[in-house]
Every structure is written in C-alpha cells, then in structure tokens.
Scaffold this motif. Structure first.
Motif, PDB file in Angstrom:
ATOM      1  N   ALA A   1     -32.054 -67.796 -17.334  1.00 44.41           N
ATOM      2  CA  ALA A   1     -33.096 -66.989 -16.847  1.00 44.41           C
ATOM      3  C   ALA A   1     -32.712 -66.507 -15.593  1.00 44.41           C
ATOM      4  CB  ALA A   1     -34.443 -67.815 -16.862  1.00 44.41           C
ATOM      5  N   ALA A   2     -32.260 -67.334 -14.502  1.00 44.32           N
ATOM      6  CA  ALA A   2     -31.766 -66.778 -13.258  1.00 44.32           C
ATOM      7  C   ALA A   2     -30.825 -65.728 -13.265  1.00 44.32           C
ATOM      8  CB  ALA A   2     -31.330 -67.981 -12.520  1.00 44.32           C
TER       9      ALA A   2
ATOM     10  N   ILE B   1     -29.220 -60.074 -12.676  1.00 42.74           N
ATOM     11  CA  ILE B   1     -28.698 -58.837 -13.229  1.00 42.74           C
ATOM     12  C   ILE B   1     -29.622 -57.871 -13.037  1.00 42.74           C
ATOM     13  CG2 ILE B   1     -27.803 -57.788 -15.238  1.00 42.74           C
ATOM     14  CD1 ILE B   1     -26.499 -60.552 -15.868  1.00 42.74           C
ATOM     15  N   ARG B   2     -31.000 -57.960 -13.528  1.00 44.09           N
ATOM     16  CA  ARG B   2     -32.007 -57.076 -13.626  1.00 44.09           C
ATOM     17  C   ARG B   2     -32.640 -56.469 -12.231  1.00 44.09           C
ATOM     18  NH1 ARG B   2     -35.810 -59.326 -18.263  1.00 44.09           N
ATOM     19  NH2 ARG B   2     -34.378 -58.727 -20.351  1.00 44.09           N
TER      20      ARG B   2
ATOM     21  N   THR C   1     -38.078 -63.414 -16.343  1.00 41.24           N
ATOM     22  CA  THR C   1     -37.101 -64.579 -16.170  1.00 41.24           C
ATOM     23  C   THR C   1     -37.340 -65.140 -14.850  1.00 41.24           C
ATOM     24  OG1 THR C   1     -36.052 -62.595 -14.950  1.00 41.24           O
ATOM     25  CG2 THR C   1     -35.322 -62.863 -17.392  1.00 41.24           C
ATOM     26  N   GLY C   2     -37.914 -64.423 -13.831  1.00 42.19           N
ATOM     27  CA  GLY C   2     -38.242 -65.279 -12.656  1.00 42.19           C
ATOM     28  C   GLY C   2     -39.318 -66.415 -12.830  1.00 42.19           C
ATOM     29  N   LYS C   3     -40.076 -66.072 -13.736  1.00 43.62           N
ATOM     30  CA  LYS C   3     -41.197 -67.373 -13.956  1.00 43.62           C
ATOM     31  C   LYS C   3     -40.637 -68.397 -15.036  1.00 43.62           C
ATOM     32  CE  LYS C   3     -45.049 -63.972 -13.914  1.00 43.62           C
ATOM     33  NZ  LYS C   3     -45.966 -63.262 -14.568  1.00 43.62           N
ATOM     34  N   THR C   4     -39.606 -68.029 -15.914  1.00 37.42           N
ATOM     35  CA  THR C   4     -39.007 -68.774 -16.552  1.00 37.42           C
ATOM     36  C   THR C   4     -38.129 -69.927 -15.940  1.00 37.42           C
ATOM     37  OG1 THR C   4     -38.923 -67.295 -18.450  1.00 37.42           O
ATOM     38  CG2 THR C   4     -37.380 -69.226 -18.646  1.00 37.42           C
ATOM     39  N   TYR C   5     -37.391 -69.204 -14.692  1.00 36.05           N
ATOM     40  CA  TYR C   5     -36.597 -69.998 -13.923  1.00 36.05           C
ATOM     41  C   TYR C   5     -37.477 -70.960 -12.999  1.00 36.05           C
ATOM     42  CZ  TYR C   5     -33.950 -71.421 -10.140  1.00 36.05           C
ATOM     43  OH  TYR C   5     -33.317 -72.326  -9.009  1.00 36.05           O
ATOM     44  N   PHE C   6     -38.703 -70.451 -12.735  1.00 33.19           N
ATOM     45  CA  PHE C   6     -39.345 -71.338 -11.694  1.00 33.19           C
ATOM     46  C   PHE C   6     -39.905 -72.607 -12.670  1.00 33.19           C
ATOM     47  CE2 PHE C   6     -43.975 -72.555 -10.594  1.00 33.19           C
ATOM     48  CZ  PHE C   6     -43.658 -73.077  -9.278  1.00 33.19           C
ATOM     49  N   TYR C   7     -40.237 -72.275 -13.675  1.00 31.93           N
ATOM     50  CA  TYR C   7     -40.977 -73.554 -14.564  1.00 31.93           C
ATOM     51  C   TYR C   7     -39.978 -74.343 -15.088  1.00 31.93           C
ATOM     52  CZ  TYR C   7     -45.764 -71.442 -14.174  1.00 31.93           C
ATOM     53  OH  TYR C   7     -46.883 -70.823 -13.685  1.00 31.93           O
TER      54      TYR C   7
END
Length: 161
Positions: free
Chosen positions: A20-21, A26-27, A37-43
């Motif tokens: 996810a990070a 990339i995006r 993706t940022g929220k996925t990385y966080f959680y």
C-alpha cells in the motif's frame, strides 16, 4: 520457516502495508492518508506493529521498540492529517513521519527476511551480516533522497496555495 499463526498473520498484513505504501508513493509521491492506499498503510501498519509485540521468539528485542515507535509516528502523522489540515507546515511533518515509519518498518523486515529466506540457506547469517547492513544503508539513502524530494514538492504545493 517456523512461523506461528500470529507470525503468518503479522507477515501477511505487513506485506499489505508495504505494498500500500509503495502504491501511494507511486501515485502521490508520498504516503497519502487521504487516499485508500494511505489509509491501508496506516491501519495495516498499526496492526502489524501491534501483532509484532506478540512475537517473542527471542524475548523483547529492538524490533519491539521499533514497533512501538512506528505506532507513535503514524499516530502523530494521522493526527496532523486529521486535525491540522489548515496548517501548511504540518504537511512537512506528516510526510516525514510517515516516510520515517516506512523506513523503520524495513529494519526488522530486512533482518527477518534475509535470515529466513530461502529456507535452509538464508541470505544472511544473522543481524550483523554485511548484506543486511548494506541493504539497510541503501534503504536509508532512498529514505533521505525521498524525504528531500517530498520536502521540495510540499514547499511548491504550499507556495501555490
């Protein structure tokens, strides 16, 4: 590889956080907490860090300290993202904290992976192996370069607003 059920779960969610990070970088050129993706990385980073505290094969070790520190970093970054939207300077800290948490996540990841894979003939003999040190040095250089680029991009964004 001798992984417990918790170890397997920890590894899977850790890989999801890393992927996810990377997608977020990339995006957006950063870990963007406003995006999926940022929220996925966080959680998933929170869950990965917390599950690592239950992995005590060698007792409480530096990896556990990294996990606690990573939880603090991403939590502060999330606070800055959620509560300090109007503060332009907060974006610099948010970006840095998330990137630093990502870099720190690689320290135990590289160590554990290189001392376990491939099964039976791992790439590294132990944490002091030169391959681990060289890999972490490369990741440190990427972190520094990436942080400078993020800073410059954020500065241009802040000037434009």
């Amino acid at each position: 590889m001798g992984l417990s059920i918790l170890g397997i779960f920890h590894t899977v969610i850790g890989v999801i956080a890393i992927v996810a990070a990377i997608i977020s970088y990339i995006r957006y050129g950063k870990i963007n907490l406003a995006g999926k993706t940022g929220k996925t990385y966080f959680y998933f980073t929170i869950f990965t860090s917390l599950t690592s505290l239950g992995l005590l094969k060698h007792g409480f070790n530096p990896g556990h300290i990294f996990a606690i520190f990573i939880v603090v970093l991403v939590t502060v970054a999330y606070y800055l993202h959620a509560k300090k939207q109007e503060n332009k300077r907060s974006r610099y800290f948010e970006n840095f904290l998330l990137s630093f948490s990502f870099f720190l996540s690689w320290v135990p990841t590289v160590n554990e992976t290189f001392t376990r894979v491939p099964i039976g003939h791992p790439l590294a003999a132990g944490p002091a192996d030169p391959l681990i040190a060289k890999t972490l040095f490369l990741l440190l250089m990427l972190f520094i370069i990436g942080s400078v680029l993020q800073f410059r991009k954020q500065r241009s964004i802040n000037k434009a607003v």
